[in-house]
Design a protein around this motif. Structure first.
Motif, PDB file in Angstrom:
ATOM      1  N   UNK A 182      26.882  50.979  13.784  1.00 35.27           N
ATOM      2  CA  UNK A 182      26.915  49.954  12.739  1.00 35.27           C
ATOM      3  C   UNK A 182      27.112  48.561  13.329  1.00 35.27           C
ATOM      4  N   UNK A 183      28.053  48.439  14.246  1.00 36.86           N
ATOM      5  CA  UNK A 183      28.314  47.145  14.874  1.00 36.86           C
ATOM      6  C   UNK A 183      27.085  46.663  15.640  1.00 36.86           C
ATOM      7  N   UNK A 184      26.393  47.581  16.297  1.00 38.27           N
ATOM      8  CA  UNK A 184      25.179  47.236  17.038  1.00 38.27           C
ATOM      9  C   UNK A 184      24.127  46.666  16.090  1.00 38.27           C
ATOM     10  N   UNK A 185      23.847  47.378  15.003  1.00 40.87           N
ATOM     11  CA  UNK A 185      22.827  46.915  14.056  1.00 40.87           C
ATOM     12  C   UNK A 185      23.207  45.590  13.407  1.00 40.87           C
TER      13      UNK A 185
ATOM     14  N   UNK B 204      21.075  42.164  14.028  1.00 41.87           N
ATOM     15  CA  UNK B 204      20.526  41.470  12.864  1.00 41.87           C
ATOM     16  C   UNK B 204      21.023  40.028  12.814  1.00 41.87           C
ATOM     17  N   UNK B 205      22.297  39.823  13.074  1.00 40.82           N
ATOM     18  CA  UNK B 205      22.856  38.465  13.092  1.00 40.82           C
ATOM     19  C   UNK B 205      22.230  37.645  14.205  1.00 40.82           C
ATOM     20  N   UNK B 206      22.044  38.243  15.354  1.00 42.85           N
ATOM     21  CA  UNK B 206      21.432  37.551  16.482  1.00 42.85           C
ATOM     22  C   UNK B 206      20.015  37.099  16.142  1.00 42.85           C
ATOM     23  N   UNK B 207      19.245  37.977  15.517  1.00 35.77           N
ATOM     24  CA  UNK B 207      17.882  37.617  15.127  1.00 35.77           C
ATOM     25  C   UNK B 207      17.872  36.500  14.087  1.00 35.77           C
TER      26      UNK B 207
ATOM     27  N   UNK C  48      27.033  41.113  21.883  1.00 37.37           N
ATOM     28  CA  UNK C  48      27.866  42.074  21.142  1.00 37.37           C
ATOM     29  C   UNK C  48      27.024  43.282  20.731  1.00 37.37           C
ATOM     30  N   UNK C  49      25.806  43.035  20.276  1.00 34.85           N
ATOM     31  CA  UNK C  49      24.918  44.125  19.884  1.00 34.85           C
ATOM     32  C   UNK C  49      24.573  45.034  21.047  1.00 34.85           C
TER      33      UNK C  49
ATOM     34  N   UNK D 268      23.353  29.506  20.809  1.00 33.99           N
ATOM     35  CA  UNK D 268      24.544  30.125  21.399  1.00 33.99           C
ATOM     36  C   UNK D 268      25.054  31.288  20.545  1.00 33.99           C
ATOM     37  N   UNK D 269      25.014  31.116  19.222  1.00 36.57           N
ATOM     38  CA  UNK D 269      25.432  32.211  18.344  1.00 36.57           C
ATOM     39  C   UNK D 269      24.484  33.406  18.463  1.00 36.57           C
ATOM     40  N   UNK D 270      23.185  33.130  18.617  1.00 39.60           N
ATOM     41  CA  UNK D 270      22.217  34.220  18.806  1.00 39.60           C
ATOM     42  C   UNK D 270      22.526  34.976  20.092  1.00 39.60           C
ATOM     43  N   UNK D 271      22.842  34.254  21.165  1.00 37.31           N
ATOM     44  CA  UNK D 271      23.185  34.906  22.437  1.00 37.31           C
ATOM     45  C   UNK D 271      24.481  35.711  22.321  1.00 37.31           C
ATOM     46  N   UNK D 272      25.485  35.144  21.670  1.00 34.26           N
ATOM     47  CA  UNK D 272      26.770  35.832  21.505  1.00 34.26           C
ATOM     48  C   UNK D 272      26.601  37.135  20.731  1.00 34.26           C
TER      49      UNK D 272
END
Length: 164
Positions: A11-14, A18-21, A52-53, A44-48
């Motif tokens: 769940x955390x991965x997905x 999704x947030x990164x995209x 995490x993903x 930077x948020x996309x990379x972070x």
């Protein structure tokens, strides 16, 4: 046959991917408006969230020799069962007023050393653990696979009503 491959936290991965995209799309959209500070922040948020993903999407392979952590089929770490001193189930909500229904997220952890109650508290307080302590989200199927291979007592810390 009990599955021997488990994603650390699906769940955390997905959610993180999704947030990164989404943040990457926002960064690209900001390029056309010329808002360079916004491009940097969203980038930077996309990379972070991508990082995490990826960490949550690593796969733990369990077998008779031990456990291996892989990402996209590349072995990142291997721990033999002799390298592991303690396997446990622990909940992340350490300040739950001793209410077993408020254990938080449950994780299976594989510690290279035997832990005291205080050390388990510190482990969960500073979650996620260091790279020397592999872990994965808890469920009954994962617990069964670990019990078959570990063969020793599985410690329980702040695990609430986890099935054993």
């Amino acid at each position: 046959m009990i599955p021997s491959k488990f994603m650390i936290n699906p769940f955390k991965c997905l959610a993180a991917i999704a947030s990164s995209l989404l943040f990457a799309a926002l960064a690209i959209a900001m390029v056309s408006t010329g808002r360079w500070l916004s491009v940097c922040v969203f980038g930077l948020l996309a990379l972070l969230f991508g990082y995490i993903g990826l960490t949550a999407g690593c796969i733990l392979h369990l077998d008779d020799s031990g456990l291996s952590k892989t990402l996209f089929g590349i072995k990142l770490q291997h721990f033999s069962w002799t390298d592991i001193a303690e396997v446990g189930v622990a909940g992340t909500r350490v300040f739950n007023q001793n209410n077993p229904k408020r254990a938080g997220s449950l994780y299976l952890y594989f510690s290279p050393k035997a832990l005291s109650e205080e050390e388990r508290f510190d482990l969960m307080l500073r979650w996620p653990p260091s790279k020397s302590t592999p872990y994965m989200i808890f469920d009954k199927q994962r617990l069964t696979a670990v019990q078959l291979l570990w063969g020793k007592k599985i410690e329980k810390y702040n695990a609430g009503d986890a099935l054993f």
